[in-house]
Design a protein around this motif. Sequence first.
Motif, short mmCIF file in Angstrom:
data_model
loop_
_atom_site.label_atom_id
_atom_site.label_comp_id
_atom_site.label_asym_id
_atom_site.label_seq_id
_atom_site.Cartn_x
_atom_site.Cartn_y
_atom_site.Cartn_z
N CYS A 103 -109.21 -67.46 -96.94
CA CYS A 103 -108.84 -68.80 -97.38
C CYS A 103 -109.38 -69.92 -96.48
CB CYS A 103 -107.31 -68.91 -97.43
SG CYS A 103 -106.53 -67.89 -98.69
N SER A 104 -110.13 -69.59 -95.45
CA SER A 104 -110.51 -70.61 -94.49
C SER A 104 -111.71 -71.45 -94.91
CB SER A 104 -110.80 -69.97 -93.13
OG SER A 104 -111.89 -69.06 -93.26
N GLY A 105 -112.50 -70.95 -95.84
CA GLY A 105 -113.73 -71.67 -96.17
C GLY A 105 -113.59 -72.63 -97.32
N PRO A 106 -114.59 -73.49 -97.52
CA PRO A 106 -114.56 -74.38 -98.70
C PRO A 106 -114.69 -73.57 -99.98
CG PRO A 106 -116.70 -74.47 -97.62
CD PRO A 106 -115.82 -73.66 -96.73
N MET A 107 -114.04 -74.02 -101.02
CA MET A 107 -113.99 -73.27 -102.27
C MET A 107 -115.36 -73.30 -102.98
SD MET A 107 -111.08 -71.90 -102.57
CE MET A 107 -109.69 -71.92 -101.42
N ASP A 108 -115.67 -72.16 -103.60
CA ASP A 108 -116.94 -72.02 -104.30
C ASP A 108 -116.83 -72.42 -105.77
OD1 ASP A 108 -117.39 -68.98 -102.47
OD2 ASP A 108 -118.36 -70.91 -102.06
N TYR A 109 -115.70 -72.08 -106.38
CA TYR A 109 -115.52 -72.30 -107.81
C TYR A 109 -114.17 -72.97 -108.07
CZ TYR A 109 -119.06 -68.60 -107.74
OH TYR A 109 -120.18 -67.85 -107.48
N TRP A 110 -114.14 -73.77 -109.12
CA TRP A 110 -112.92 -74.51 -109.47
C TRP A 110 -112.60 -74.38 -110.95
CZ3 TRP A 110 -109.90 -77.25 -106.02
CH2 TRP A 110 -110.43 -77.41 -104.74
N GLY A 111 -111.30 -74.37 -111.25
CA GLY A 111 -110.86 -74.48 -112.63
C GLY A 111 -110.73 -75.93 -113.02
N LYS A 112 -110.31 -76.15 -114.27
CA LYS A 112 -110.22 -77.52 -114.79
C LYS A 112 -108.85 -78.13 -114.60
CE LYS A 112 -113.91 -76.89 -118.17
NZ LYS A 112 -114.31 -76.96 -119.59
N GLY A 113 -107.88 -77.33 -114.23
CA GLY A 113 -106.58 -77.87 -113.89
C GLY A 113 -105.55 -77.78 -115.00
N THR A 114 -104.29 -77.82 -114.59
CA THR A 114 -103.16 -77.87 -115.52
C THR A 114 -102.15 -78.86 -114.98
OG1 THR A 114 -101.53 -76.52 -116.71
CG2 THR A 114 -101.95 -75.92 -114.41
N LEU A 115 -101.60 -79.68 -115.86
CA LEU A 115 -100.73 -80.77 -115.44
C LEU A 115 -99.29 -80.29 -115.31
CD1 LEU A 115 -100.23 -83.79 -114.87
CD2 LEU A 115 -99.99 -84.09 -117.36
#
Length: 120
Positions: A103-115
Motif C-alpha cells: 500500500c505504500s506506492g502511488p496507485m496504478d489504476y483507479w475506478g470511477k467511484g461510488t457516491l
Amino acid sequence: EVQLVESGGGLVQAGGSLRLSCAASGFTFDDYAIGWFRQAPGKEREGVSCISSSDGSTYYADSVKGRFTISSDNAKNTVYLQMNSLKPEDTAVYYCAAVEGDCSGPMDYWGKGTLVTVSS
C-alpha cells in the motif's frame, strides 16, 4: 483491460452502515494492494483504507479507525469496505484503486467511484 468497479454507495442516515465493493479485473489480483479513497465536495482526495492482497495487511486513516473494515475475497477478485457508524463528514465519492505490491506506492489504476451520502 484493467477495470476497477465500485458499487454499494447510497444514501444512509448518520449512525447507519454501508458496504462498498470493488470488483477488479485485468491484472493479477494477488500481486496488488487495493486502496479506498474518498473525495468530498470542495476537498482534496484522501486515503481511507488499503489492503495488501498478498498478505492481508491493512491500513486505515485515523478518521475511520474502529468504524470501517477492509477485507478481500481473493477468489472473487473483490475488496470490500464495511462502513459502520457513519457520520455526515463521511459523505464523499469513494474510489477504489490498485497498486502493484503493497500500500505504500502511488496507485496504478483507479475506478470511477461510488457516491456515499450520510444525512444528519
